[in-house]
Motif scaffolding. Sequence first.
Motif, PDB file in Angstrom:
ATOM      1  N   LYS A 276       0.835  -1.186   0.000  1.00 45.69           N
ATOM      2  CA  LYS A 276       0.000   0.000   0.000  1.00 45.69           C
ATOM      3  C   LYS A 276       0.875   1.242   0.000  1.00 45.69           C
ATOM      4  N   PRO A 277       0.405   2.307  -0.623  1.00 39.65           N
ATOM      5  CA  PRO A 277       1.198   3.553  -0.569  1.00 39.65           C
ATOM      6  C   PRO A 277       1.246   4.094   0.854  1.00 39.65           C
ATOM      7  N   GLU A 278       2.426   4.538   1.270  1.00 47.46           N
ATOM      8  CA  GLU A 278       2.628   4.997   2.638  1.00 47.46           C
ATOM      9  C   GLU A 278       3.079   6.446   2.724  1.00 47.46           C
ATOM     10  N   GLY A 279       3.319   7.087   1.605  1.00 45.79           N
ATOM     11  CA  GLY A 279       3.825   8.458   1.627  1.00 45.79           C
ATOM     12  C   GLY A 279       2.726   9.474   1.856  1.00 45.79           C
ATOM     13  N   ARG A 280       3.142  10.709   1.898  1.00 41.50           N
ATOM     14  CA  ARG A 280       2.186  11.799   2.061  1.00 41.50           C
ATOM     15  C   ARG A 280       1.596  12.152   0.705  1.00 41.50           C
ATOM     16  N   GLN A 281       0.579  12.973   0.724  1.00 39.44           N
ATOM     17  CA  GLN A 281      -0.056  13.380  -0.519  1.00 39.44           C
ATOM     18  C   GLN A 281       0.878  14.279  -1.317  1.00 39.44           C
ATOM     19  N   SER A 282       0.985  13.972  -2.596  1.00 40.39           N
ATOM     20  CA  SER A 282       1.881  14.739  -3.450  1.00 40.39           C
ATOM     21  C   SER A 282       1.305  16.111  -3.746  1.00 40.39           C
ATOM     22  N   THR A 283       2.158  16.990  -4.163  1.00 37.93           N
ATOM     23  CA  THR A 283       1.765  18.357  -4.524  1.00 37.93           C
ATOM     24  C   THR A 283       2.183  18.625  -5.958  1.00 37.93           C
ATOM     25  N   PRO A 284       1.520  19.525  -6.627  1.00 39.20           N
ATOM     26  CA  PRO A 284       1.918  19.848  -8.001  1.00 39.20           C
ATOM     27  C   PRO A 284       3.343  20.370  -8.067  1.00 39.20           C
ATOM     28  N   VAL A 285       4.015  19.995  -9.124  1.00 36.13           N
ATOM     29  CA  VAL A 285       5.402  20.394  -9.361  1.00 36.13           C
ATOM     30  C   VAL A 285       5.409  21.467 -10.440  1.00 36.13           C
ATOM     31  N   LYS A 286       6.086  22.541 -10.158  1.00 36.79           N
ATOM     32  CA  LYS A 286       6.126  23.674 -11.068  1.00 36.79           C
ATOM     33  C   LYS A 286       7.458  23.733 -11.777  1.00 36.79           C
ATOM     34  N   GLY A 287       7.405  23.965 -13.083  1.00 38.08           N
ATOM     35  CA  GLY A 287       8.627  24.104 -13.856  1.00 38.08           C
ATOM     36  C   GLY A 287       9.231  25.479 -13.712  1.00 38.08           C
ATOM     37  N   GLU A 288      10.400  25.629 -14.268  1.00 35.75           N
ATOM     38  CA  GLU A 288      11.074  26.910 -14.204  1.00 35.75           C
ATOM     39  C   GLU A 288      10.273  27.966 -14.940  1.00 35.75           C
ATOM     40  N   PRO A 289      10.372  29.211 -14.593  1.00 30.52           N
ATOM     41  CA  PRO A 289       9.598  30.255 -15.282  1.00 30.52           C
ATOM     42  C   PRO A 289       9.996  30.363 -16.742  1.00 30.52           C
ATOM     43  N   LEU A 290       9.040  30.669 -17.549  1.00 32.82           N
ATOM     44  CA  LEU A 290       9.290  30.864 -18.969  1.00 32.82           C
ATOM     45  C   LEU A 290       9.912  32.233 -19.166  1.00 32.82           C
ATOM     46  N   GLY A 291      11.104  32.249 -19.736  1.00 30.55           N
ATOM     47  CA  GLY A 291      11.839  33.494 -19.897  1.00 30.55           C
ATOM     48  C   GLY A 291      11.170  34.462 -20.840  1.00 30.55           C
ATOM     49  N   VAL A 292      11.525  35.707 -20.683  1.00 30.21           N
ATOM     50  CA  VAL A 292      10.998  36.777 -21.530  1.00 30.21           C
ATOM     51  C   VAL A 292      12.074  37.175 -22.514  1.00 30.21           C
ATOM     52  N   VAL A 293      11.770  37.049 -23.796  1.00 24.70           N
ATOM     53  CA  VAL A 293      12.713  37.398 -24.859  1.00 24.70           C
ATOM     54  C   VAL A 293      12.232  38.678 -25.520  1.00 24.70           C
ATOM     55  N   SER A 294      13.126  39.609 -25.663  1.00 27.67           N
ATOM     56  CA  SER A 294      12.719  40.928 -26.169  1.00 27.67           C
ATOM     57  C   SER A 294      12.341  40.884 -27.639  1.00 27.67           C
ATOM     58  N   ASN A 295      13.107  40.162 -28.433  1.00 25.25           N
ATOM     59  CA  ASN A 295      12.851  40.145 -29.882  1.00 25.25           C
ATOM     60  C   ASN A 295      12.066  38.920 -30.320  1.00 25.25           C
ATOM     61  N   TRP A 296      11.310  38.323 -29.409  1.00 28.87           N
ATOM     62  CA  TRP A 296      10.543  37.130 -29.779  1.00 28.87           C
ATOM     63  C   TRP A 296       9.386  37.519 -30.702  1.00 28.87           C
ATOM     64  N   PRO A 297       9.220  36.849 -31.847  1.00 26.66           N
ATOM     65  CA  PRO A 297       8.192  37.257 -32.820  1.00 26.66           C
ATOM     66  C   PRO A 297       6.790  37.016 -32.266  1.00 26.66           C
ATOM     67  N   PRO A 298       5.808  37.776 -32.736  1.00 29.13           N
ATOM     68  CA  PRO A 298       4.425  37.599 -32.241  1.00 29.13           C
ATOM     69  C   PRO A 298       3.744  36.361 -32.780  1.00 29.13           C
ATOM     70  N   ALA A 299       4.284  35.741 -33.808  1.00 24.77           N
ATOM     71  CA  ALA A 299       3.700  34.533 -34.379  1.00 24.77           C
ATOM     72  C   ALA A 299       4.796  33.768 -35.102  1.00 24.77           C
ATOM     73  N   LEU A 300       4.570  32.494 -35.317  1.00 20.35           N
ATOM     74  CA  LEU A 300       5.563  31.682 -36.005  1.00 20.35           C
ATOM     75  C   LEU A 300       5.740  32.130 -37.448  1.00 20.35           C
ATOM     76  N   GLN A 301       4.660  32.572 -38.092  1.00 20.23           N
ATOM     77  CA  GLN A 301       4.778  33.058 -39.460  1.00 20.23           C
ATOM     78  C   GLN A 301       5.658  34.295 -39.538  1.00 20.23           C
ATOM     79  N   ALA A 302       5.618  35.118 -38.484  1.00 20.24           N
ATOM     80  CA  ALA A 302       6.462  36.315 -38.470  1.00 20.24           C
ATOM     81  C   ALA A 302       7.936  35.943 -38.420  1.00 20.24           C
ATOM     82  N   ALA A 303       8.266  34.868 -37.693  1.00 20.45           N
ATOM     83  CA  ALA A 303       9.659  34.409 -37.668  1.00 20.45           C
ATOM     84  C   ALA A 303      10.102  33.956 -39.042  1.00 20.45           C
TER      85      ALA A 303
END
Length: 1486
Positions: A276-303
């Motif tokens: 039987k499982p004996e551990g505590r209740q798990s919690t959601p795991v969060k990934g690293e923040p998504l970085g902000v790129v200054s020159n990132w295009p507004p759409a893939l077609q723009a790239a």
Amino acid sequence: MADRGVDLCALPKEVRDQLAELDLELSEGDITQKGYEKKRAKLLAPFIPQTQTSNSAQAPPPAPSSSRQRRAHRSGGARDDRYRSDIHTEAVQAALAKHKEQKMALPMPTKRRSAFVHSSVENCTPPDTSSASEDEGSLRRRAALRAALAQTLQSPDSWISRSLQGSSTSSSASSTLSHGEGNVPPDVTTSAIQDQVSRGGVEVPNAPVRGMSRGQSRSSMMETADGVPVSSRVSTKIQQLLNTLKRPKRPPLSEFFVDDTDEIVEVPQPDPNTPKPEGRQSTPVKGEPLGVVSNWPPALQAALARWGATQAKSPALTALDITGKPLYTLTYGKLWSRSVKLAFTLLNRLGTKTEPVLKPGDRVALVYPNSDPGMFYVAFYGCLLAEVIPVPIEVPLSRKDAGIQQIGFLLGSCGVSLALTSEACLKGLPKTPNGEIIQFKGWPRLKWVVTDTKYLTKPSKDWQPHIPTANTDPAYIEYKASKEGTVMGVAVSKVAMLTHCQALTQACNYIEGETLVNVVDFKKDIGLWHGVLTCVMNRIHTISVPYSVMKACPLSWVQRVNIHKARVALVKCRDLHWAMMAFREQRDISLATLRMLLVADGANPWSVSSCDAFLNVFQSHGLKPEVICPCAASPEAMTVAIRRPGVPGAPLPARAILSMWGLSHGVIRVNTEDKNSALTVQDVGHVMPGALMCIVKPDGPPQLCKTDEIGEILVNSRAGGTMYYGLPGVTKNTFEVIPVNSSGAPIGDIPFVRSGLLGFVGPGSLVFVVGKMEGLLNVSSRRHNADDLVATALAVEPVKTVYRGRIVVFSVTVFYDERIVVVAEQRPDANEEDSFQWMSRVLQVHARVRLLPPTHSHCWIHVVFFVLSHRQYSPVGVGPASVMVGNLVAGKRIAQAAGRELALIDDQDLVKKVRRGPFSLYVAHRDAVSTATCVQLHRRAEKISAALTEKGSINTGDNVVLLYPPGIDLIASFYGCLYAGCIPVTVRPPHPQNLAATLPTVRMIIDVSKAACILTTQTLMKMLRSKEAAATVNVKTWPIIIDTDDLPRKRPMQIYKPPTAEMLAYLDFSVSTTGMLTGVKISHAAVSALCRSIKLQCELYSSRQIVICLDPYCGLGFVLWCLSSVYSGHQSILIPPMELESSLPLWLSTLSQYRIRDTFCSYSVMELCTKGLGTQTEALKARGVNLSCVRSCVVVAEERPRLALTQSFSKLFKDLGLSSRAVSTAFGSRVNLALCLQGTTGPDPSTVYVDMKSLRHDRVRLVERGAPQSLPLMESGTILPGVRVIIVNPETRGPLGDSHLGEIWVSSPHNSSGYYTIYGEESLQADHFNTRLSFGEPQTLWARTGYLGFVRRTELLDASGDRHDALFVVGSLDEALELRGLRYHPIDIETSVSRAHRSIGESAVFTWTNLLVVVSELCGSEQEALDLVPLVTSVVLEEHHLVVGVVVVVDPGVIPINSRGEKQRMHLRDSFLADQLDPIYVAYNM
């Protein structure tokens, strides 16, 4: 009581009689005690002294107000209400309700009496003891019986069931009440008082019953809901019924049925040692923040636009040929320009400006092979620029290829109607013999567009594609196959696509200018996300290695990495394994430039062995351990986790060695003791940037797992799928999941997406994946993963037995458990002994590794082998040759039939017959008759020929339109064209009162036929040039119009004679029932052969007289009007069908007047006479109409014979002498104007009854007359001389057996030469007129009629003494409705609808967006329109099992019918879609 102090003997006789009647009713149980007392009190009220009012206080209190109100509406003395007792019912229901609440307290161990009975006995002094005891026992007995009666009358079944569960069956009611044994029905009389006693010994006050006589004491008392004692009484019959119910004679159910399932199979019991499982209740795991790129295009077609403008020469893609060498390189500049061209072509060149084929938001299928990534790149980005949604799919290999039908479901749910492909791929698709792409099973009809550069249009300089900012609209749809084989489309929004590219760029550290080698499929999953989207976003050079190259050279991708110094490679475990096996210590290979080796299927548990083995081999060639990066992904959540490329020298992530026993129970347990029962898994890195992940239980509600428990991975991210396109119900369960904690409360309001992956989060927030939900197998309450089983089987030396590791695992349900089946493909050089040895070892290993109990180790797994070699594929379907052999073995002959031999034709010149023939023509009108002999017709034809030469300047071979009403002028103009060497085209003149509807058809035929001249009358010429005509068509562009009313007497210089008989004689234009205008070419040889066949079949000699009431403009009607009389020399009386509208008996009276033996008509003429003259037979007989002379009445049509109409016609005019054997049918088509025509010497037409259900499956099953779902079919006539027909499978083009349904093919000297088209479509010509069988007689040329039918050899004999072969026509292939995978013929549904109600006249059916539309003409009043809808839907559902989508009720005459009596269903459909029907009532979505 009310009669206390009243002397009954002093009452009037009428009152005493009424009281006696009340006593009788009470003794028989016909009235309740309460009703008895009420009526008695009402009768005695006038005779009660006023002093007795004080005693009324001791009477029972009044009933509740509701009961009093109900009793107020009842008549006291009505005999009709004597069986009603609202008070009694209310009392019983109240007692039952109390009993239900109390659940009947457990019986006391001591005896107890009814408190009410005990008190009544004490207060009532009987005359003697014996009578008292008798009354007491009787009272208790009747109280119990009355209580039982109350429950029995309410629910006998529930009473019996409670009795069977343990109630006492003793017949003594007193013992049952005194001992209280069992769960007896409640004692209604004492329920309230017993309840007080049982709850604490409450004293029951003596409640004397005053004024109760001895006879009245035998009736028991009962309490209502308010505690009011009420007396009641039952009859003897009801008591006997209760005694029978209390003593059921049938034994309990257990004596009839013994559940021996436990003896059949051992039901698995839960193991107490289950972890039987004996551990505590798990919690959601969060990934690293998504970085902000200054020159990132507004759409893939723009790239793409930026790289196409600034880095036009930078390479975007390099494709390899089959040898592994570079085939071409696509730069970013070319990719941008070609994508713009394709976008412009899709939006502006596929349709018109007002009706474009595509508009933004439409779905488009991309069908490209894996060997052509460049065309896919252009097509994908071209769709994005055009703002249409691409749906990449696999290339279909054959019509019955596995998975094709599921792909069709995807295309149908997405509403795809256009497919983009390359020219090379289009040529490789399976096609029909005429060159068209076959209709794949389950696919919608697609329009195929080739996207090669030479077919694209360069846009104008001022046109630029619209590139909006990424939003939530779908960008593309990626297909996904479920466990059951269903293919669904995952829609990815534009913002999700852009965010996913940004997350991959951040996780994989992509930089501009890198080189990436892609081995996986670029149309979906990792290959699409990295190789097509993210690479363009970051200007990465992609080198695509197709699967065909990998099969020839598995080391090719490693060589590409070495040559191009690639930094990233996308591979699968199989590519690692094959490269390792093909490596031969080549020294010139170096993988030192690789910084990331992305393993697409690294989430599989057995991928760790492939990664380790590949690293051991290539580590000496520069491959670094930190380069290998497995990832986990799914179509719904996209990339779930990915291992980041490591830094040289950094420690490698740890691996988990898990217990297989714990994994099978969904629990994480480390196993370091027994390696055989352990599973080593590697991590797939961390959660994607900007994502949130949690683990929930795989079964039941999405509850968070414990830390040592395995569950399904859920992801919340902007970079994920949004929905299953077109499937909102499934979408909610997958894309809108709210996890809950252990108490069932939601952890938040953020929706998560199910990834379908099973795993857990380890130390350091590393994600581990141990399997997939689709591969989960439940065996003996334990979960096993299909990937683990495959890995275990592969570990048992499969090299000698299994071909290339092809093993599939699935499960089947057996009783209460599942059994696992392993299917392996055997090597071609392996024998059965090796396979059996390997199977035995697999069984032993699985039993030992999976730690199965000994009792289950022998039956939990089954291993099945395919003995076929991997190159030997069994045919998907049965070929036509196999069908023929099977029919021969079964004693069935090939379904073919032929008419008698047609002798050689010596004289084929019709022109010569005109000048010398003895024929004569009579055109009968309602007020006059026009005649023409051969000489008169010849001279008039000469005038017209001279006029064509002088006025029209017509050359030999030009087409001339004949625009005449039915008459001699039409025939003379036809032969005048033949004299001049022109090709006549007969056209029905427009209706003067309806030019707007009829004139465009005339104009269309003139334009399509390229007519150089129009011959017509003066009246029609004025009509063509009138203002009314100018409002409909352009009258200035008419060809030369020649008026033939007043022509000078001139003779042509010479009469044209065709050099060969194969020259065209005339063009036959007609609008089919499907709305298609087709013109067929008829040669002189075909004209002569057809006329000779008709002459021999019908014995039309020069002494004959025939009457023709047919439309003279096309088909067999034109042949009989203009050709047959001239060829055979007989006398013809021609009656235009329109003349019957003003003079209905004209046709029948003509038959009688001239004693005609042979006549030809259409179904419209026959129906007109049936409806109009059916009730006037006596009047016709009085006028001397006699039809006994008619020997043959042939109905000419291009459809299934209307048996009901012909039989009605024969029965109605039987009194006029018409023989029942006279009416027959003829059948023709566009490829052959006359296949069948009932002759004079052939046998009578036969009729058979077929099963309609079999017809829907394209099968013929003969049934008896009157059988359910039977359909009568009449023979279409005797086959003409010189005609051969054969029944062919329209798909395989092989002949079928006798009584098999297939397409009718014909071979005859009078076959049409082909279609007359402007563009000269040779493929259509070859497919319909010059097609061949796939086997049997490949040298014979056949023409396809497009009609389904079958041939059946009857017991009748023909003229030669042989058995007669009958041809039965079922329906047209083009008109058939494809619904629910079955083929329905409209005439069958229309017949059912017409029978639904007497007010329904004509009806027609067609389909609209997969909905069945029924249009019915209402012959009655408009108030009946609403009543027709349920009748129509019910009859169609009952007889055809179809749901009607739309019912349209219209006025009579709305359904268009052509001159042959055939319904123009497609014209009706067009009018319905254009909202031009003006309906009386329309019911949608039935």
